[in-house]
Scaffold this motif. Sequence first.
Motif, PDB file in Angstrom:
ATOM      1  N   VAL A 200       2.346  14.248   2.787  1.00 34.92           N
ATOM      2  CA  VAL A 200       3.763  14.624   2.862  1.00 34.92           C
ATOM      3  C   VAL A 200       4.577  13.695   1.973  1.00 34.92           C
ATOM      4  O   VAL A 200       4.400  12.468   2.017  1.00 34.92           O
ATOM      5  CB  VAL A 200       4.285  14.557   4.313  1.00 34.92           C
ATOM      6  CG1 VAL A 200       5.781  14.828   4.356  1.00 34.92           C
ATOM      7  CG2 VAL A 200       3.539  15.563   5.181  1.00 34.92           C
ATOM      8  N   GLY A 201       5.455  14.273   1.172  1.00 34.68           N
ATOM      9  CA  GLY A 201       6.352  13.490   0.339  1.00 34.68           C
ATOM     10  C   GLY A 201       7.728  13.397   0.961  1.00 34.68           C
ATOM     11  O   GLY A 201       8.159  14.303   1.681  1.00 34.68           O
ATOM     12  N   HIS A 202       8.422  12.309   0.685  1.00 29.74           N
ATOM     13  CA  HIS A 202       9.740  12.066   1.271  1.00 29.74           C
ATOM     14  C   HIS A 202      10.751  11.718   0.191  1.00 29.74           C
ATOM     15  O   HIS A 202      10.460  10.924  -0.708  1.00 29.74           O
ATOM     16  CB  HIS A 202       9.685  10.907   2.266  1.00 29.74           C
ATOM     17  CG  HIS A 202       8.785  11.140   3.429  1.00 29.74           C
ATOM     18  ND1 HIS A 202       9.259  11.517   4.667  1.00 29.74           N
ATOM     19  CD2 HIS A 202       7.432  11.055   3.543  1.00 29.74           C
ATOM     20  CE1 HIS A 202       8.232  11.652   5.503  1.00 29.74           C
ATOM     21  NE2 HIS A 202       7.124  11.377   4.838  1.00 29.74           N
ATOM     22  N   VAL A 203      11.936  12.298   0.286  1.00 35.27           N
ATOM     23  CA  VAL A 203      13.081  11.821  -0.486  1.00 35.27           C
ATOM     24  C   VAL A 203      13.761  10.780   0.392  1.00 35.27           C
ATOM     25  O   VAL A 203      14.373  11.111   1.404  1.00 35.27           O
ATOM     26  CB  VAL A 203      14.044  12.963  -0.842  1.00 35.27           C
ATOM     27  CG1 VAL A 203      15.301  12.412  -1.510  1.00 35.27           C
ATOM     28  CG2 VAL A 203      13.355  13.967  -1.758  1.00 35.27           C
ATOM     29  N   ASP A 204      13.624   9.520   0.026  1.00 33.94           N
ATOM     30  CA  ASP A 204      14.114   8.424   0.861  1.00 33.94           C
ATOM     31  C   ASP A 204      15.590   8.138   0.632  1.00 33.94           C
ATOM     32  O   ASP A 204      16.298   7.723   1.554  1.00 33.94           O
ATOM     33  CB  ASP A 204      13.308   7.158   0.583  1.00 33.94           C
ATOM     34  CG  ASP A 204      11.835   7.332   0.925  1.00 33.94           C
ATOM     35  OD1 ASP A 204      11.557   7.735   2.064  1.00 33.94           O
ATOM     36  OD2 ASP A 204      10.990   7.068   0.059  1.00 33.94           O
ATOM     37  N   LEU A 205      16.063   8.324  -0.586  1.00 35.98           N
ATOM     38  CA  LEU A 205      17.469   8.080  -0.899  1.00 35.98           C
ATOM     39  C   LEU A 205      17.815   8.811  -2.183  1.00 35.98           C
ATOM     40  O   LEU A 205      17.050   8.783  -3.147  1.00 35.98           O
ATOM     41  CB  LEU A 205      17.732   6.577  -1.055  1.00 35.98           C
ATOM     42  CG  LEU A 205      19.179   6.140  -1.321  1.00 35.98           C
ATOM     43  CD1 LEU A 205      19.466   4.797  -0.643  1.00 35.98           C
ATOM     44  CD2 LEU A 205      19.462   6.018  -2.821  1.00 35.98           C
TER      45      LEU A 205
ATOM     46  N   GLY B 165       0.778  -1.226   0.000  1.00 35.73           N
ATOM     47  CA  GLY B 165       0.000   0.000   0.000  1.00 35.73           C
ATOM     48  C   GLY B 165       0.810   1.277   0.000  1.00 35.73           C
ATOM     49  O   GLY B 165       0.247   2.364  -0.144  1.00 35.73           O
ATOM     50  N   ARG B 166       2.105   1.173   0.164  1.00 34.30           N
ATOM     51  CA  ARG B 166       2.929   2.384   0.157  1.00 34.30           C
ATOM     52  C   ARG B 166       2.990   2.960  -1.249  1.00 34.30           C
ATOM     53  O   ARG B 166       3.171   2.230  -2.224  1.00 34.30           O
ATOM     54  CB  ARG B 166       4.336   2.064   0.638  1.00 34.30           C
ATOM     55  CG  ARG B 166       5.279   3.265   0.659  1.00 34.30           C
ATOM     56  CD  ARG B 166       6.325   3.040   1.693  1.00 34.30           C
ATOM     57  NE  ARG B 166       7.434   3.972   1.625  1.00 34.30           N
ATOM     58  CZ  ARG B 166       8.265   4.197   2.635  1.00 34.30           C
ATOM     59  NH1 ARG B 166       8.096   3.540   3.761  1.00 34.30           N
ATOM     60  NH2 ARG B 166       9.244   5.034   2.535  1.00 34.30           N
ATOM     61  N   ARG B 167       2.857   4.268  -1.367  1.00 30.57           N
ATOM     62  CA  ARG B 167       3.005   4.949  -2.656  1.00 30.57           C
ATOM     63  C   ARG B 167       4.450   5.418  -2.783  1.00 30.57           C
ATOM     64  O   ARG B 167       4.900   6.245  -1.993  1.00 30.57           O
ATOM     65  CB  ARG B 167       2.049   6.130  -2.749  1.00 30.57           C
ATOM     66  CG  ARG B 167       0.577   5.745  -2.927  1.00 30.57           C
ATOM     67  CD  ARG B 167      -0.294   6.975  -3.032  1.00 30.57           C
ATOM     68  NE  ARG B 167      -0.417   7.653  -1.754  1.00 30.57           N
ATOM     69  CZ  ARG B 167      -0.778   8.929  -1.605  1.00 30.57           C
ATOM     70  NH1 ARG B 167      -1.000   9.680  -2.658  1.00 30.57           N
ATOM     71  NH2 ARG B 167      -0.875   9.455  -0.399  1.00 30.57           N
TER      72      ARG B 167
ATOM     73  N   SER C  59       8.703   8.726  -1.731  1.00 32.81           N
ATOM     74  CA  SER C  59       7.479   8.057  -1.287  1.00 32.81           C
ATOM     75  C   SER C  59       6.554   9.056  -0.621  1.00 32.81           C
ATOM     76  O   SER C  59       6.938  10.186  -0.298  1.00 32.81           O
ATOM     77  CB  SER C  59       7.815   6.921  -0.316  1.00 32.81           C
ATOM     78  OG  SER C  59       8.438   7.428   0.854  1.00 32.81           O
ATOM     79  N   MET C  60       5.317   8.602  -0.393  1.00 31.96           N
ATOM     80  CA  MET C  60       4.290   9.436   0.222  1.00 31.96           C
ATOM     81  C   MET C  60       3.894   8.904   1.595  1.00 31.96           C
ATOM     82  O   MET C  60       3.874   7.690   1.831  1.00 31.96           O
ATOM     83  CB  MET C  60       3.050   9.462  -0.669  1.00 31.96           C
ATOM     84  CG  MET C  60       3.189  10.281  -1.933  1.00 31.96           C
ATOM     85  SD  MET C  60       3.259  12.059  -1.602  1.00 31.96           S
ATOM     86  CE  MET C  60       1.642  12.352  -0.865  1.00 31.96           C
TER      87      MET C  60
END
Length: 284
Positions: free
Chosen positions: A61-66, A38-40, A56-57
């Motif tokens: 809120v959006g995230h820069v994961d790497l 379910g993760r976007r 990801s979302m």
Amino acid sequence: MIDILPAPLDAGELARAALTLDDAAPELVARLAAPPPGRRWTALATPDLDGVIFTSMSGNVGHVDLLAVDPGARRRGLGRALVGAAEEWLRAQGAEEARFAANPPCYAWPGIDVRYTPAHCLAESLGYERYHAAWNMTVDLSGDLSCDADLARLANEGITVRAAPAGERAEVVEFVRKQWHDSWAWEAEQAAGCHYAEREGEILGFASWGARPLWFGPMGTAEAARGLGVGRVLLRRCLADQAAAGLRSAQIGWVGPIHFYAKAVGARVERVFWLYRRRFKEES
């Protein structure tokens, strides 16, 4: 203009070359590529695969994961182009804000390690503001991690500490979910090792390790059982597992109670991370 394309998910070697403070970078990439259902999320790359970004979302809120750019390809605007493409994707997902900050439970680091200077320069040049700091603690696993006396004391109080093998953690995972939240429950389920304490069939606390490479955590003790020394025993049991797996040190990730870990196992604060965020402007 730099074209940005969907990334192949075997970008581990690029991450290893770019993220020189993280020997386990390929494993971190693999972790991000297998998030909870379910993760976007998406991964984007430059055409020559000399730059990659995972994003990801979480809610709105959006995230820069790497973000990783090959050292030989830097100063060509690749990082800026990758972040711009990630922001475009995040806006399309309904993000109102973007962060260089972790998106639990599946993340690489809390934020940007303070020693990755180019990443900080990029974030600040793009208008991101630093809003928080987080840290990991490091534990030397070569010392004495035994806890026989503590185990005997707990046994006298009717408390037993057990290992929870993978595939046999349903009750522990449900305990974690009810006591804390789904993020920790997912990490406990995914972890390489997990231990728990129980009394008369009631789970009192848990600890896990290996949900991300080399890291200990999460760990928690039910409020009614705090002060009994359960956490110290669970911690040492997990660290002993990591030592038996051949690790010479372990990171305690995203630490809250610094004093507890310092006293229990001589842990020291070693990695510090800055978290950044930027609000997206309303479209006119």
